[in-house]
Design an enzyme around this catalytic site. Structure first.
Site, PDB file in Angstrom:
ATOM      1  N   HIS A 268       0.882  -1.184   0.000  1.00 16.16           N
ATOM      2  CA  HIS A 268       0.000   0.000   0.000  1.00 16.16           C
ATOM      3  C   HIS A 268       0.916   1.230   0.000  1.00 16.16           C
ATOM      4  CE1 HIS A 268      -3.501   2.361   0.548  1.00 16.16           C
ATOM      5  NE2 HIS A 268      -3.816   2.094   1.798  1.00 16.16           N
ATOM      6  N   HIS A 307      -2.486  -2.312  -9.580  1.00 13.06           N
ATOM      7  CA  HIS A 307      -3.442  -1.679  -8.676  1.00 13.06           C
ATOM      8  C   HIS A 307      -4.703  -2.522  -8.643  1.00 13.06           C
ATOM      9  CE1 HIS A 307      -5.906   1.391  -6.772  1.00 13.06           C
ATOM     10  NE2 HIS A 307      -4.775   1.954  -6.417  1.00 13.06           N
ATOM     11  N   ASP A 363       2.668   5.416  -6.725  1.00 16.24           N
ATOM     12  CA  ASP A 363       3.937   5.322  -5.993  1.00 16.24           C
ATOM     13  C   ASP A 363       5.155   5.177  -6.891  1.00 16.24           C
ATOM     14  OD1 ASP A 363       2.997   5.544  -3.379  1.00 16.24           O
ATOM     15  OD2 ASP A 363       2.255   3.497  -3.426  1.00 16.24           O
TER      16      ASP A 363
HETATM   17  N1  ACO Z   1       4.677  -7.007 -10.182  1.00 14.29           N
HETATM   18  C1  ACO Z   1       4.537  -8.222 -10.765  1.00 14.29           C
HETATM   19  N2  ACO Z   1       3.376  -8.868 -10.882  1.00 14.29           N
HETATM   20  C2  ACO Z   1       2.290  -8.273 -10.380  1.00 14.29           C
HETATM   21  C3  ACO Z   1       2.351  -7.009  -9.764  1.00 14.29           C
HETATM   22  C4  ACO Z   1       3.602  -6.377  -9.673  1.00 14.29           C
HETATM   23  N3  ACO Z   1       3.714  -5.191  -9.108  1.00 14.29           N
HETATM   24  N4  ACO Z   1       1.111  -6.665  -9.340  1.00 14.29           N
HETATM   25  C5  ACO Z   1       0.304  -7.665  -9.691  1.00 14.29           C
HETATM   26  N5  ACO Z   1       1.015  -8.633 -10.326  1.00 14.29           N
HETATM   27  C6  ACO Z   1       0.475  -9.880 -10.917  1.00 14.29           C
HETATM   28  C7  ACO Z   1       0.095 -10.871  -9.840  1.00 14.29           C
HETATM   29  O1  ACO Z   1       1.186 -11.730  -9.526  1.00 14.29           O
HETATM   30  C8  ACO Z   1      -1.026 -11.605 -10.509  1.00 14.29           C
HETATM   31  O2  ACO Z   1      -0.473 -12.489 -11.475  1.00 14.29           O
HETATM   32  P1  ACO Z   1      -1.126 -13.954 -11.686  1.00 14.29           P
HETATM   33  O3  ACO Z   1      -2.497 -13.674 -12.245  1.00 14.29           O
HETATM   34  O4  ACO Z   1      -0.205 -14.635 -12.644  1.00 14.29           O
HETATM   35  O5  ACO Z   1      -1.173 -14.599 -10.339  1.00 14.29           O
HETATM   36  C9  ACO Z   1      -1.750 -10.531 -11.317  1.00 14.29           C
HETATM   37  O6  ACO Z   1      -0.731  -9.541 -11.591  1.00 14.29           O
HETATM   38  C10 ACO Z   1      -2.896  -9.888 -10.581  1.00 14.29           C
HETATM   39  O7  ACO Z   1      -2.408  -9.320  -9.375  1.00 14.29           O
HETATM   40  P2  ACO Z   1      -3.118  -9.427  -7.966  1.00 14.29           P
HETATM   41  O8  ACO Z   1      -2.075  -9.699  -6.934  1.00 14.29           O
HETATM   42  O9  ACO Z   1      -4.290 -10.356  -8.033  1.00 14.29           O
HETATM   43  O10 ACO Z   1      -3.670  -7.951  -7.817  1.00 14.29           O
HETATM   44  P3  ACO Z   1      -4.213  -7.294  -6.501  1.00 14.29           P
HETATM   45  O11 ACO Z   1      -5.317  -6.409  -6.911  1.00 14.29           O
HETATM   46  O12 ACO Z   1      -4.512  -8.306  -5.452  1.00 14.29           O
HETATM   47  O13 ACO Z   1      -2.962  -6.454  -5.965  1.00 14.29           O
HETATM   48  C11 ACO Z   1      -1.419  -4.691  -5.679  1.00 14.29           C
HETATM   49  C12 ACO Z   1      -2.803  -5.084  -6.201  1.00 14.29           C
HETATM   50  C13 ACO Z   1      -1.287  -5.120  -4.214  1.00 14.29           C
HETATM   51  C14 ACO Z   1      -1.286  -3.175  -5.762  1.00 14.29           C
HETATM   52  C15 ACO Z   1      -0.343  -5.394  -6.548  1.00 14.29           C
HETATM   53  O14 ACO Z   1      -0.464  -4.983  -7.883  1.00 14.29           O
HETATM   54  C16 ACO Z   1       1.064  -5.125  -6.020  1.00 14.29           C
HETATM   55  O15 ACO Z   1       1.527  -5.836  -5.130  1.00 14.29           O
HETATM   56  N6  ACO Z   1       1.782  -4.107  -6.590  1.00 14.29           N
HETATM   57  C17 ACO Z   1       3.107  -3.747  -6.093  1.00 14.29           C
HETATM   58  C18 ACO Z   1       3.011  -2.933  -4.826  1.00 14.29           C
HETATM   59  C19 ACO Z   1       2.521  -1.528  -5.085  1.00 14.29           C
HETATM   60  O16 ACO Z   1       2.994  -0.831  -5.957  1.00 14.29           O
HETATM   61  N7  ACO Z   1       1.561  -1.118  -4.252  1.00 14.29           N
HETATM   62  C20 ACO Z   1       1.013   0.258  -4.303  1.00 14.29           C
HETATM   63  C21 ACO Z   1      -0.389   0.216  -4.798  1.00 14.29           C
HETATM   64  S1  ACO Z   1      -1.019   1.835  -4.950  1.00 14.29           S
HETATM   65  C22 ACO Z   1      -1.375   2.288  -3.373  1.00 14.29           C
HETATM   66  O17 ACO Z   1      -1.667   1.502  -2.512  1.00 14.29           O
HETATM   67  C23 ACO Z   1      -1.288   3.616  -3.061  1.00 14.29           C
END
Ligand code: ACO
Length: 436
Positions: A268, A307, A363
């Site tokens: 987050h 996201h 971010d």
């Molecule tokens: N890098 C690589 N792969 C990713 C990323 C990433 N940053 N984000 C999502 N994925 C992949 C997942 O592994 C998943 O792949 P799969 O279908 O093969 O299993 C797919 O994309 C879908 O992702 P989910 O994890 O289901 O997405 P979710 O909505 O649960 O998570 C989140 C969203 C937590 C923001 C995620 O994208 C993440 O961890 N990003 C990196 C951390 C980040 O930048 N957070 C800031 C978010 S903005 C904020 O809070 C202000």
């Protein structure tokens, strides 16, 4: 004439139910009538991580994640970033309308009057270790504010809520700056109420021996824009924490601490810090392909990408990218920018990211600006928390005044043991051995 209802047939019983649809949702409680036997609990929905559950009705922030749209109270984020100020935006979030000149002046005076924390807050903060993470200090100290303002427990008193909003928005930058100065052993710089909200924050952070700190107007405005962009984002993890804790009628300072605790996590608000550490770890453009390979192998995440709601470019990231150029003209370019730009270019062409609709989020670029301005990396999540306080408090107030809200209390699907008899110690070994 189409009806705004959903017809459900329970194939276990052959019974059919008609359930109203309102605002493209059905009420989960309407499912409870669906039973096999009279004494059944009734049907529930199972939605870990709330992927498809609306927990409230809100009039504050609108997001269309597929189209990359973000609006506060109907106003596009691009227009607010261009024309508003953070304090005006905070007013908009809290009160629902843009203020008149007179209303804004009163509002700014109200916030400004509350910037100085009780002297004991400093003693409290000094209990932390010298190397404590400023976000840890922030979470603990904001929670402690409730003990300085016990009247904040009167959550149904509008006057108390109003002053609590001022105090929350006014005191958090002071606490954040004190946390930073404590961690580097610098004497605290007290608020300068002649300066703007962000100008004063820069002063409390960076003031040295000069009598009066003069913030660079470009950096002051850039920080104000970043604060506008971070002010609210509907029902994200930290805002949900604020609402859930607040739903127990806990005082709002303690609820803000809970929200800030949620924001601290690297998935987050802690992501901005994680992005900078990632860019530094990558180190140079030629190492990017190897890093992307690790991301695709599931070894690491590309921080600042992806996201839950945006399946398009995060509109805030677009504005931040533009703001970065203005900041770098003053500070000189952050050497990590080239790595970030190349990482984005490669990721946006790569099938892994394209098919998963992973775009840069708020971010990805914000940390580069913060670093260029001189903020240490561990202050980045705190820089996210400060402006989000106005969003959290606006959402909290909406929740408190919503007659449909009650204490938040989700259900579970219990899959554990059925009833069984207590096993005396001497007879236990055989049972536990089968489990280990
Ligand atoms: N890098 C690589 N792969 C990713 C990323 C990433 N940053 N984000 C999502 N994925 C992949 C997942 O592994 C998943 O792949 P799969 O279908 O093969 O299993 C797919 O994309 C879908 O992702 P989910 O994890 O289901 O997405 P979710 O909505 O649960 O998570 C989140 C969203 C937590 C923001 C995620 O994208 C993440 O961890 N990003 C990196 C951390 C980040 O930048 N957070 C800031 C978010 S903005 C904020 O809070 C202000």
């Amino acid at each position: 004439m189409p009806k705004n209802t959903l017809t459900i047939t329970d194939n276990r019983t052959g019974k059919t139910y008609e359930i109203p649809i309102e605002h493209d949702t059905i009420r989960a409680m309407d499912l409870r009538q669906i039973k096999v036997a009279d004494r059944d609990f009734g049907l529930m929905t199972y939605d870990p991580a709330y992927l498809n559950t609306a927990a409230c009705k809100s009039t504050i922030t609108y997001i269309d994640g597929d189209a990359g749209i973000l609006r506060y109270r109907g106003y596009p984020i691009e227009q607010l970033a261009e024309q508003s100020t953070y304090l005006e935006t905070a007013y908009l979030l809290y009160r629902g309308e843009l203020p008149t000149r007179q209303q804004l002046d009163r509002w700014v005076t109200g916030v400004t009057h509350h910037t100085i924390p009780h002297e004991k807050i400093k003693n409290f903060m000094e209990g932390f270790r010298y190397d404590a993470h400023p976000m840890g200090i922030f979470v603990g100290t904001v929670a402690a504010l409730s003990t300085f303002f016990p009247e904040s427990k009167q959550v149904f008193d509008p006057e108390v809520r109003r002053i609590t909003f001022y105090r929350g928005v006014a005191k958090t930058p002071t606490i954040a700056a004190f946390a930073h100065r404590y961690s580097i052993g610098m004497p605290y710089a007290y608020p300068d109420n002649e300066l703007s909200y962000t100008g004063n924050f820069l002063s409390m952070m960076f003031k040295g021996t000069e009598l009066r700190y003069k913030p660079n107007p470009v950096l002051e405005r850039a920080l104000d824009i970043l604060f506008i962009l971070h002010a609210d984002h509907e029902q994200n993890c930290s805002t949900s924490a604020m609402r859930v804790v607040g739903s127990a009628q806990t005082d709002p300072f303690t609820a803000i601490a809970a929200a800030a605790a949620a924001l601290y996590g690297p998935l987050h608000g802690g992501a901005n810090e994680a992005v900078l550490r990632m860019l530094a770890e990558i180190g140079s453009k030629d190492k990017i392909p190897a890093y992307i390979k690790r991301v695709k192998a599931g070894e690491v995440k590309l921080m600042g990408f992806g996201h839950r709601v945006y399946k398009n470019y995060d509109p805030r990231a677009r504005i931040i990218k533009r703001t970065a150029d203005e900041v770098f003209e003053v500070t000189g370019k952050n050497p990590l920018l080239d790595i970030a730009l190349e990482l984005e270019r490669i990721a946006l062409e790569d099938d892994y990211f394209v098919t998963r609709k992973l775009y840069p989020n708020v971010d990805f670029y914000s940390g580069l600006i913060y670093q260029a301005m001189g903020f240490p990396t561990d202050m980045f999540p705190v820089l996210f928390a400060i402006p989000r306080v106005s969003g959290w408090l606006s959402q909290w107030e909406e929740m408190i005044l919503d007659p449909e809200q009650k204490i938040a209390r989700p259900r579970q699907v219990y899959l554990g043991e059925g009833e069984r008899n207590y096993v005396p110690m001497e007879e236990r070994e055989a049972v536990t051995a089968t489990r280990s």
